[in-house]
Design a protein around this motif. Sequence first.
Motif, PDB file in Angstrom:
ATOM      1  N   GLY A   1      -1.984  -7.773   2.091  1.00 15.93           N
ATOM      2  CA  GLY A   1      -0.727  -8.166   2.964  1.00 15.93           C
ATOM      3  C   GLY A   1      -1.573  -8.926   4.220  1.00 15.93           C
ATOM      4  N   GLU A   2      -1.051  -9.155   5.171  1.00 18.12           N
ATOM      5  CA  GLU A   2      -1.141 -10.066   6.293  1.00 18.12           C
ATOM      6  C   GLU A   2      -0.999  -9.735   7.704  1.00 18.12           C
ATOM      7  OE1 GLU A   2       0.483 -13.992   5.531  1.00 18.12           O
ATOM      8  OE2 GLU A   2      -1.105 -14.624   4.175  1.00 18.12           O
ATOM      9  N   THR A   3      -1.719  -9.892   8.736  1.00 19.72           N
ATOM     10  CA  THR A   3      -1.260  -9.186   9.909  1.00 19.72           C
ATOM     11  C   THR A   3      -0.534 -10.379  10.522  1.00 19.72           C
ATOM     12  OG1 THR A   3      -3.152 -10.407  10.926  1.00 19.72           O
ATOM     13  CG2 THR A   3      -3.517  -7.905  10.077  1.00 19.72           C
ATOM     14  N   ASP A   4       0.441 -10.114  11.528  1.00 24.24           N
ATOM     15  CA  ASP A   4       0.990 -10.993  12.283  1.00 24.24           C
ATOM     16  C   ASP A   4       0.226 -11.514  13.240  1.00 24.24           C
ATOM     17  OD1 ASP A   4       3.255 -10.480  10.742  1.00 24.24           O
ATOM     18  OD2 ASP A   4       4.000  -8.929  12.196  1.00 24.24           O
ATOM     19  N   SER A   5       0.587 -12.738  13.513  1.00 26.23           N
ATOM     20  CA  SER A   5      -0.436 -13.778  14.716  1.00 26.23           C
ATOM     21  C   SER A   5       0.226 -13.558  15.931  1.00 26.23           C
ATOM     22  CB  SER A   5      -0.675 -15.051  14.243  1.00 26.23           C
ATOM     23  OG  SER A   5      -1.441 -15.719  15.146  1.00 26.23           O
TER      24      SER A   5
ATOM     25  N   LYS B   1      -5.911  -8.737  -1.982  1.00 27.87           N
ATOM     26  CA  LYS B   1      -5.312  -9.172  -0.861  1.00 27.87           C
ATOM     27  C   LYS B   1      -3.876  -8.336  -0.760  1.00 27.87           C
ATOM     28  CE  LYS B   1      -2.917 -12.759   1.917  1.00 27.87           C
ATOM     29  NZ  LYS B   1      -2.478 -14.222   1.614  1.00 27.87           N
TER      30      LYS B   1
ATOM     31  N   GLN C   1       0.830  -1.006   0.005  1.00 27.73           N
ATOM     32  CA  GLN C   1       0.113  -0.053  -0.001  1.00 27.73           C
ATOM     33  C   GLN C   1       0.864   1.169  -0.073  1.00 27.73           C
ATOM     34  OE1 GLN C   1      -2.925  -0.514   3.333  1.00 27.73           O
ATOM     35  NE2 GLN C   1      -1.675  -2.147   3.694  1.00 27.73           N
TER      36      GLN C   1
ATOM     37  N   PRO D   1      -1.739 -16.114  10.126  1.00 29.46           N
ATOM     38  CA  PRO D   1      -2.043 -14.637  10.075  1.00 29.46           C
ATOM     39  C   PRO D   1      -3.169 -14.430   9.186  1.00 29.46           C
ATOM     40  CG  PRO D   1       0.051 -15.314   8.863  1.00 29.46           C
ATOM     41  CD  PRO D   1      -0.645 -16.747   9.346  1.00 29.46           C
ATOM     42  N   LYS D   2      -3.824 -13.080   9.615  1.00 33.25           N
ATOM     43  CA  LYS D   2      -5.227 -12.702   8.932  1.00 33.25           C
ATOM     44  C   LYS D   2      -4.725 -12.046   7.838  1.00 33.25           C
ATOM     45  CE  LYS D   2      -8.719 -11.671  11.160  1.00 33.25           C
ATOM     46  NZ  LYS D   2      -9.796 -11.154  11.925  1.00 33.25           N
TER      47      LYS D   2
ATOM     48  N   ILE E   1      -5.069  -9.039   5.038  1.00 35.33           N
ATOM     49  CA  ILE E   1      -5.543  -7.662   4.763  1.00 35.33           C
ATOM     50  C   ILE E   1      -6.390  -7.578   3.369  1.00 35.33           C
ATOM     51  CG2 ILE E   1      -5.132  -5.023   4.892  1.00 35.33           C
ATOM     52  CD1 ILE E   1      -2.755  -6.128   6.859  1.00 35.33           C
TER      53      ILE E   1
END
Length: 137
Positions: free
Chosen positions: A40-44, A38, A2, A51-52, A54
């Motif tokens: 990105g991903e969030t850190d778990s 999609k 982004q 990871p979730k 984004i």
Amino acid sequence: MQGKLQDGSIIISGVLGNDAEYKTVGEKNSSLTKFSVKVGETDSAVVDQKPKAIWANCQCWHTLARATARLKKGDSVLCVGKIETHEYNGKDYKTLNCSFVVQSMSECAASVSPTSETVIENTDDYEVILDDSGIPF
């Protein structure tokens, strides 16, 4: 990925989660295409938890909508546009109203703006640049 430009436009890139949804809306039968990217991903926080993802919700209107209607799940895209916020059932939703979309696939590339519907089917005439040495900007 982004990013934000000086004029307030947002740049995102990523992979489509589903096929683009094309329809005509309103009294003037305006073309509208919607898709999710999609970015990105969030850190778990939990070790064994995935990871979730984004997601960015995107929409294209008119000529751009007709050109992006054939986007498919798994296509890589780069989108430029402005964020629009709207309320539905008491909750705020944000959508990227695209003014430019670039599609990248292994065999074909497409670059679309509201003023053109350009699709490059054969990329044999284009040079592959593996690094940015020698690029003047």
